[in-house]
Design an enzyme around this catalytic site. Structure first.
Site, PDB file in Angstrom:
ATOM      1  N   THR A 131     -85.517 -65.100 -64.645  1.00  0.00           N
ATOM      2  CA  THR A 131     -86.907 -65.299 -65.348  1.00  0.00           C
ATOM      3  C   THR A 131     -86.744 -66.771 -65.925  1.00  0.00           C
ATOM      4  OG1 THR A 131     -87.990 -64.645 -67.332  1.00  0.00           O
ATOM      5  CG2 THR A 131     -85.485 -64.186 -67.144  1.00  0.00           C
ATOM      6  N   ASP A 132     -87.888 -67.290 -66.200  1.00  0.00           N
ATOM      7  CA  ASP A 132     -88.277 -68.410 -66.954  1.00  0.00           C
ATOM      8  C   ASP A 132     -87.881 -68.437 -68.517  1.00  0.00           C
ATOM      9  OD1 ASP A 132     -90.417 -67.039 -67.830  1.00  0.00           O
ATOM     10  OD2 ASP A 132     -91.925 -68.492 -67.322  1.00  0.00           O
ATOM     11  N   GLU A 133     -87.719 -67.010 -68.778  1.00  0.00           N
ATOM     12  CA  GLU A 133     -87.605 -66.704 -70.237  1.00  0.00           C
ATOM     13  C   GLU A 133     -86.070 -67.388 -70.675  1.00  0.00           C
ATOM     14  OE1 GLU A 133     -88.625 -63.276 -71.956  1.00  0.00           O
ATOM     15  OE2 GLU A 133     -89.933 -62.903 -70.322  1.00  0.00           O
ATOM     16  N   TYR A 156     -82.897 -59.850 -74.297  1.00  0.00           N
ATOM     17  CA  TYR A 156     -83.154 -59.790 -72.809  1.00  0.00           C
ATOM     18  C   TYR A 156     -83.012 -61.143 -72.288  1.00  0.00           C
ATOM     19  CZ  TYR A 156     -86.129 -60.428 -68.682  1.00  0.00           C
ATOM     20  OH  TYR A 156     -86.444 -60.588 -67.315  1.00  0.00           O
ATOM     21  N   LYS A 160     -80.148 -62.255 -69.415  1.00  0.00           N
ATOM     22  CA  LYS A 160     -80.607 -62.726 -68.179  1.00  0.00           C
ATOM     23  C   LYS A 160     -79.762 -64.167 -68.069  1.00  0.00           C
ATOM     24  CE  LYS A 160     -82.881 -61.511 -65.144  1.00  0.00           C
ATOM     25  NZ  LYS A 160     -82.354 -60.673 -64.061  1.00  0.00           N
TER      26      LYS A 160
HETATM   27  P1  NAD Z   1     -88.652 -53.129 -63.604  1.00  0.00           P
HETATM   28  O1  NAD Z   1     -87.929 -52.886 -65.190  1.00  0.00           O
HETATM   29  O2  NAD Z   1     -89.986 -52.807 -63.484  1.00  0.00           O
HETATM   30  O3  NAD Z   1     -87.466 -52.721 -62.620  1.00  0.00           O
HETATM   31  C1  NAD Z   1     -86.382 -52.798 -62.929  1.00  0.00           C
HETATM   32  C2  NAD Z   1     -85.548 -51.988 -61.693  1.00  0.00           C
HETATM   33  O4  NAD Z   1     -84.068 -51.825 -61.752  1.00  0.00           O
HETATM   34  C3  NAD Z   1     -85.893 -50.375 -62.212  1.00  0.00           C
HETATM   35  O5  NAD Z   1     -86.274 -49.816 -60.603  1.00  0.00           O
HETATM   36  C4  NAD Z   1     -84.642 -49.838 -62.578  1.00  0.00           C
HETATM   37  O6  NAD Z   1     -84.524 -48.301 -62.193  1.00  0.00           O
HETATM   38  C5  NAD Z   1     -83.284 -50.480 -62.047  1.00  0.00           C
HETATM   39  N1  NAD Z   1     -82.304 -50.613 -62.806  1.00  0.00           N
HETATM   40  C6  NAD Z   1     -82.322 -50.672 -63.978  1.00  0.00           C
HETATM   41  N2  NAD Z   1     -80.850 -50.698 -64.458  1.00  0.00           N
HETATM   42  C7  NAD Z   1     -80.053 -50.560 -63.230  1.00  0.00           C
HETATM   43  C8  NAD Z   1     -78.964 -50.154 -63.111  1.00  0.00           C
HETATM   44  N3  NAD Z   1     -78.100 -50.344 -63.976  1.00  0.00           N
HETATM   45  N4  NAD Z   1     -78.386 -49.975 -61.819  1.00  0.00           N
HETATM   46  C9  NAD Z   1     -79.264 -49.939 -60.865  1.00  0.00           C
HETATM   47  N5  NAD Z   1     -80.706 -50.029 -60.957  1.00  0.00           N
HETATM   48  C10 NAD Z   1     -80.947 -50.297 -62.111  1.00  0.00           C
HETATM   49  O7  NAD Z   1     -88.455 -55.078 -63.489  1.00  0.00           O
HETATM   50  P2  NAD Z   1     -89.034 -56.142 -62.713  1.00  0.00           P
HETATM   51  O8  NAD Z   1     -90.242 -56.464 -63.892  1.00  0.00           O
HETATM   52  O9  NAD Z   1     -89.538 -55.525 -61.612  1.00  0.00           O
HETATM   53  O10 NAD Z   1     -88.243 -57.093 -62.651  1.00  0.00           O
HETATM   54  C11 NAD Z   1     -87.127 -57.243 -61.707  1.00  0.00           C
HETATM   55  C12 NAD Z   1     -86.317 -58.516 -61.875  1.00  0.00           C
HETATM   56  O11 NAD Z   1     -87.201 -59.474 -62.013  1.00  0.00           O
HETATM   57  C13 NAD Z   1     -85.531 -58.521 -63.177  1.00  0.00           C
HETATM   58  O12 NAD Z   1     -84.169 -59.070 -62.719  1.00  0.00           O
HETATM   59  C14 NAD Z   1     -86.356 -59.571 -63.917  1.00  0.00           C
HETATM   60  O13 NAD Z   1     -85.484 -60.050 -65.051  1.00  0.00           O
HETATM   61  C15 NAD Z   1     -86.880 -60.276 -63.105  1.00  0.00           C
HETATM   62  N6  NAD Z   1     -88.181 -60.972 -63.388  1.00  0.00           N
HETATM   63  C16 NAD Z   1     -89.070 -60.220 -63.983  1.00  0.00           C
HETATM   64  C17 NAD Z   1     -90.345 -60.948 -64.396  1.00  0.00           C
HETATM   65  C18 NAD Z   1     -91.507 -60.104 -64.857  1.00  0.00           C
HETATM   66  O14 NAD Z   1     -92.531 -60.503 -65.256  1.00  0.00           O
HETATM   67  N7  NAD Z   1     -91.474 -58.844 -64.723  1.00  0.00           N
HETATM   68  C19 NAD Z   1     -90.405 -62.343 -64.248  1.00  0.00           C
HETATM   69  C20 NAD Z   1     -89.368 -62.910 -63.701  1.00  0.00           C
HETATM   70  C21 NAD Z   1     -88.236 -62.433 -63.428  1.00  0.00           C
HETATM   71  P1  TYD Z   2     -94.582 -59.007 -72.167  1.00  0.00           P
HETATM   72  O1  TYD Z   2     -95.571 -58.284 -70.983  1.00  0.00           O
HETATM   73  O2  TYD Z   2     -93.833 -58.033 -72.852  1.00  0.00           O
HETATM   74  O3  TYD Z   2     -93.708 -59.946 -71.306  1.00  0.00           O
HETATM   75  P2  TYD Z   2     -92.728 -61.124 -71.944  1.00  0.00           P
HETATM   76  O4  TYD Z   2     -92.779 -60.877 -73.376  1.00  0.00           O
HETATM   77  O5  TYD Z   2     -91.616 -61.119 -71.095  1.00  0.00           O
HETATM   78  O6  TYD Z   2     -93.575 -62.278 -71.757  1.00  0.00           O
HETATM   79  O7  TYD Z   2     -95.533 -59.858 -73.017  1.00  0.00           O
HETATM   80  C1  TYD Z   2     -96.493 -60.852 -72.544  1.00  0.00           C
HETATM   81  C2  TYD Z   2     -97.063 -61.503 -74.048  1.00  0.00           C
HETATM   82  O8  TYD Z   2     -97.892 -60.567 -74.538  1.00  0.00           O
HETATM   83  C3  TYD Z   2     -95.957 -61.870 -74.920  1.00  0.00           C
HETATM   84  O9  TYD Z   2     -96.348 -63.045 -75.645  1.00  0.00           O
HETATM   85  C4  TYD Z   2     -96.070 -60.601 -75.790  1.00  0.00           C
HETATM   86  C5  TYD Z   2     -97.516 -60.094 -75.806  1.00  0.00           C
HETATM   87  N1  TYD Z   2     -97.898 -58.645 -75.959  1.00  0.00           N
HETATM   88  C6  TYD Z   2     -98.503 -58.328 -77.237  1.00  0.00           C
HETATM   89  O10 TYD Z   2     -99.297 -59.097 -77.773  1.00  0.00           O
HETATM   90  N2  TYD Z   2     -98.897 -56.892 -77.325  1.00  0.00           N
HETATM   91  C7  TYD Z   2     -97.948 -56.027 -76.701  1.00  0.00           C
HETATM   92  O11 TYD Z   2     -98.174 -54.958 -77.044  1.00  0.00           O
HETATM   93  C8  TYD Z   2     -97.066 -56.526 -75.942  1.00  0.00           C
HETATM   94  C9  TYD Z   2     -96.186 -55.492 -74.915  1.00  0.00           C
HETATM   95  C10 TYD Z   2     -96.885 -57.965 -75.535  1.00  0.00           C
END
Ligand code: NAD
Ligand code: TYD
Length: 350
Positions: A131-133, A156, A160
């Protein structure tokens, strides 16, 4: 036939990656390893579950012996690692699960890949999705580049960042062929309604308050999830090993502006008067350690691999809202059970 392990394939992004790979690469055998936590949902994969080149394996990446046996049995050629605990707010209330899955789980996979591949790394690849975070928070200007120093602030992002460092350490120490990508905020179908966009779509649907953290001035860069999956595909197949790629949409939105767009689109789709859903906006206590701004420079990916996002935000948000409104059963299923407990703990009994 190449054997590819995709972890976290039942989650939001993972399910889009699985769908793309199973359909696009009939000559790969795709194994989806997922623990099925609250965020994992096999409903997300209904359309591919019976394909001959797809296998689902339920399991926990934190269990090192199990992971070792799995690698011995399947002899994977490649790994795309997405499994993670992914929600910042949950990491604030319960950091330990993030440490176990995101750090220990990643090391278990790295160790097994190294052990199985060590005699010949040729043609093998461990692709780590991040992630970019990890880069921390920007001020009003500037971008994250691939060489921006890590500065994570939440449990988190720190977990990562730690996993990214370990992936690079396995490359530098053992020669493990790796690639890392760091992506901005994703949105689209199948995202669990704890993240901003699906949570607010669901709340607008039920005319529930929209809890905006702080003043709503934090900025995020949003990318449609299918474009993330396309980028992963391009990088997996054409990215040089040992490298990092940033992925982002050049699509920055202040939270409050994005929320107002969402309200307008929802009013239109639900046949409500324009402005009705905006009245649900409720400012609540800010998230602890809330990063002000994320903005990613993905020009390396565009320049070297020719990837560009396929959708503009306006189209992506329409498609996303349509998906949730057409899949209300999916939303109702995932918001039953434990979701209510999470919601009450997080936002009070609103
Ligand atoms: P998500 O939470 O929707 O899905 C995570 C999946 O991992 C789930 O299916 C869960 O069951 C599985 N999982 C969790 N713990 C596990 C374990 N111990 N063993 C096996 N499986 C396990 O997450 P997402 O949003 O799809 O993100 C996927 C990846 O992309 C993550 O690594 C996240 O850090 C990265 N990412 C997410 C975003 C975003 O905006 N969602 C952006 C950049 C990077
Ligand atoms: P989120 O979807 O949790 O992603 P991330 O924290 O990984 O960027 O949140 C996106 C933005 O929205 C973040 O600045 C936090 C804000 N946010 C709210 O203001 N209210 C909410 O209930 C949630 C879940 C997020």
């Amino acid at each position: 036939m190449k054997k590819l392990l995709i972890t976290g394939g039942a989650g939001f992004i993972g399910s889009h990656v699985i769908r793309l790979y199973v359909n696009k690469y009939p000559d790969y055998h795709i194994c989806n390893l997922d623990k099925l936590t609250y965020a994992g949902n096999l409903e997300n994969l209904k359309d591919v579950e019976n394909k001959p080149n797809y296998t689902f394996i339920k399991g926990d990446i934190v269990d090192g012996d199990f992971i070792q046996r799995l690698f011995e049995e399947y002899q994977f050629d490649g790994v795309i690692h997405l499994a993670a605990e992914s929600h910042v707010d949950r990491s604030i209330s319960n950091p330990m699960e993030f440490i176990m899955t995101n750090i220990v789980g990643t090391v278990n996979l790295l160790n097994s890949a190294k052990d199985i591949w060590k005699d010949n790394f040729k043609g093998k690849l461990f692709y780590h999705v991040s992630t970019d975070e990890v880069y921390g928070s920007l001020g009003e200007t500037g971008f994250f580049y691939e060489d921006t120093a890590y500065d994570p602030h939440s449990p988190y992002s720190a977990s990562k960042a730690s996993s990214d460092h370990l992936v690079r350490a396995f490359h530098d120490t053992y020669g493990l062929p790796i690639i890392i990508s760091n992506c901005s905020n994703n949105y689209g179908p199948n995202q669990f309604p704890e993240k901003l966009i699906p949570l607010f779509i669901n709340n607008i649907r039920h005319k529930k308050p929209l809890p905006v953290y702080g003043k709503g001035e934090n900025v995020r860069d949003w990318l449609y999830v299918v474009d993330h999956a396309r980028a992963i595909d391009a990088i997996y197949h054409n990215g040089p090993t040992g490298e990092t790629f940033n992925i982002g949409g050049h699509n920055e939105w202040k939270n409050i502006d994005l929320i107002k767009v969402l309200c307008r689109v929802m009013d239109k789709k639900l046949g409500r008067t324009d402005g009705e859903s905006e009245k649900l906006i409720t400012y609540v206590t800010d998230r602890a350690g809330h990063d002000l701004r994320y903005a990613i420079d993905s020009s390396k990916l565009q320049r070297e691999l020719g990837w560009v996002p396929s959708l503009q935000f306006e189209e992506g948000i329409e498609k996303t809202v349509d998906w949730y409104l057409n899949n209300q059963k999916w939303l109702d299923n995932v918001t039953s059970g434990n979701y209510q407990k999470y919601y009450n703990e997080m936002y009070g009994n609103r």
